[in-house]
Write a protein that holds these residues in place. Structure first.
Motif, mmCIF file in Angstrom:
data_model
loop_
_atom_site.group_PDB
_atom_site.id
_atom_site.type_symbol
_atom_site.label_atom_id
_atom_site.label_comp_id
_atom_site.label_asym_id
_atom_site.label_seq_id
_atom_site.Cartn_x
_atom_site.Cartn_y
_atom_site.Cartn_z
ATOM 1 N N TRP A 131 -7.728 13.370 -9.456
ATOM 2 C CA TRP A 131 -7.603 12.439 -8.345
ATOM 3 C C TRP A 131 -8.935 11.742 -7.823
ATOM 4 O O TRP A 131 -9.821 12.678 -7.494
ATOM 5 N N GLN A 176 -8.538 12.957 3.162
ATOM 6 C CA GLN A 176 -9.273 11.785 3.053
ATOM 7 C C GLN A 176 -8.818 10.910 4.142
ATOM 8 O O GLN A 176 -9.731 10.246 4.560
ATOM 9 N N ARG A 177 -7.470 10.747 4.390
ATOM 10 C CA ARG A 177 -7.044 9.839 5.105
ATOM 11 C C ARG A 177 -7.445 10.261 6.730
ATOM 12 O O ARG A 177 -7.575 9.461 7.562
ATOM 13 N N ARG A 221 0.757 -1.301 0.014
ATOM 14 C CA ARG A 221 0.255 -0.073 0.050
ATOM 15 C C ARG A 221 0.877 1.289 0.046
ATOM 16 O O ARG A 221 0.492 2.239 -0.700
ATOM 17 N N LEU A 265 -8.487 7.413 -2.608
ATOM 18 C CA LEU A 265 -8.027 6.041 -2.413
ATOM 19 C C LEU A 265 -9.435 5.125 -2.067
ATOM 20 O O LEU A 265 -10.224 5.642 -1.518
ATOM 21 N N GLU A 266 -9.201 3.978 -2.846
ATOM 22 C CA GLU A 266 -10.205 3.168 -2.657
ATOM 23 C C GLU A 266 -10.074 2.062 -1.532
ATOM 24 O O GLU A 266 -9.202 1.114 -2.065
ATOM 25 N N GLU A 267 -10.371 2.108 -0.536
ATOM 26 C CA GLU A 267 -10.031 1.180 0.698
ATOM 27 C C GLU A 267 -11.379 1.264 1.558
ATOM 28 O O GLU A 267 -11.989 1.942 1.868
ATOM 29 N N PHE A 285 -5.682 14.396 -0.543
ATOM 30 C CA PHE A 285 -4.997 12.942 -0.242
ATOM 31 C C PHE A 285 -5.120 13.018 1.638
ATOM 32 O O PHE A 285 -5.579 12.091 2.287
ATOM 33 N N GLU A 342 1.709 7.145 -6.609
ATOM 34 C CA GLU A 342 0.744 8.343 -6.904
ATOM 35 C C GLU A 342 1.383 9.634 -6.577
ATOM 36 O O GLU A 342 1.269 10.601 -7.402
ATOM 37 N N ARG A 358 -8.371 -2.128 6.146
ATOM 38 C CA ARG A 358 -7.027 -2.198 6.040
ATOM 39 C C ARG A 358 -6.432 -2.869 7.253
ATOM 40 O O ARG A 358 -7.063 -2.417 8.452
ATOM 41 N N ARG A 397 2.004 1.837 -3.575
ATOM 42 C CA ARG A 397 1.156 2.274 -4.326
ATOM 43 C C ARG A 397 0.877 3.779 -4.168
ATOM 44 O O ARG A 397 0.585 4.624 -4.907
ATOM 45 N N ILE A 398 0.699 4.242 -2.718
ATOM 46 C CA ILE A 398 0.758 5.853 -2.407
ATOM 47 C C ILE A 398 1.887 6.598 -2.956
ATOM 48 O O ILE A 398 1.761 7.563 -3.715
#
Length: 249
Positions: free
Chosen positions: A238, A172-173, A142, A241-243, A169, A149, A246, A145-146
């Motif tokens: 953008w 959202q987190r 993960r 994030l598709e989560e 980003f 981006e 986790r 992946r971040i």
């Protein structure tokens, strides 16, 4: 600024405030017993203090329990590149546990509480608890992946697209981790943004002003209020994030 190690577990793993969040998967009872034994204490780090230093060796790795931090590398002349931001549930110091020494540094943005784990017990985790070993692999994938981006953003997005992406980003987190109540306030300065985006502080200031003029953000002395996350996503192109759920250790 010194970090303070608390040998006694202030927060029992059974009562971890991260566990009830839908953002994280649940442990089995056997996994929870192991992680409870794996945890050796908690570390409190003041804002601006170094958690881990590039080139250093550490006997520990950490999971962020609360607060904000960031990972970065520094050139010989002192120029800094922020690689990523660290939030609750993130694993810190795994690189040093695998390669022997840290290849980047970690600094606290706010007061940070870290769960402390003995690096020597990683072998037990991988040999006896394959589900937790998979979790660590998932966390590392993960992060890759971040970073992909982030690299795309620095390499191909315009300045305003880069800034919009970064703020969306982080917003959202923070929302997924319930680090904000109501409005989203990010504890970063314009220098942090500049060091993340690879821009000068002057260019960064002008870029953030454009986002503020659109009503997407309000910039304060040492923080940023995100007013319209969807507008930031639209500017950056953008999708987020598709989560669903986790793991964390």
């Amino acid at each position: 600024m010194a970090a303070k190690l608390t040998n006694s577990r202030k927060t029992p793993c059974e009562l971890c405030p991260l566990r009830p969040l839908p953002h994280f998967r649940e442990f089995t009872s056997e996994e929870l017993d192991f992680v409870s034994d794996f945890k050796k204490g908690e570390l409190t780090v003041d804002p601006g203090a170094i958690v881990l230093l590039e080139g250093a060796r550490s006997a520990h790795l950490y999971t962020v329990l609360s607060g904000w931090a960031f990972r970065y590398k520094t050139l010989l002349d002192g120029r800094r590149q922020i690689l990523n931001y660290v939030m609750p549930g993130d694993l810190v110091g795994l690189q040093g546990s695998i390669t022997g020494e840290m290849q980047h540094s970690v600094e606290a943005l706010s007061t940070v509480t870290l769960c402390v784990f003995e690096r020597t017990q990683l072998h037990t985790l991988f040999s006896r608890y394959p589900s937790l070993a998979y979790d660590i692999t998932w966390i590392a994938a993960r992060e890759e992946r971040i970073l992909d981006e982030h690299l795309l953003s620095i390499g191909r997005r315009t300045a305003i697209e880069r800034a919009a992406y970064l703020l969306a980003f982080l917003a959202q987190r923070a929302k997924a981790l319930r680090m904000v109540e109501g409005r989203v306030v990010l504890p970063i300065t314009q220098q942090h943004v500049a060091d993340t985006l690879g821009l000068s502080i002057v260019h960064t200031n002008k870029t953030l002003k454009k986002l503020a003029d659109r009503g997407a953000i309000v910039w304060r002395d040492r923080s940023c209020d995100v007013l319209d996350e969807e507008a930031l996503k639209a500017v950056s192109g953008w999708e987020g994030l598709e989560e669903k759920s986790r793991p964390f250790i």
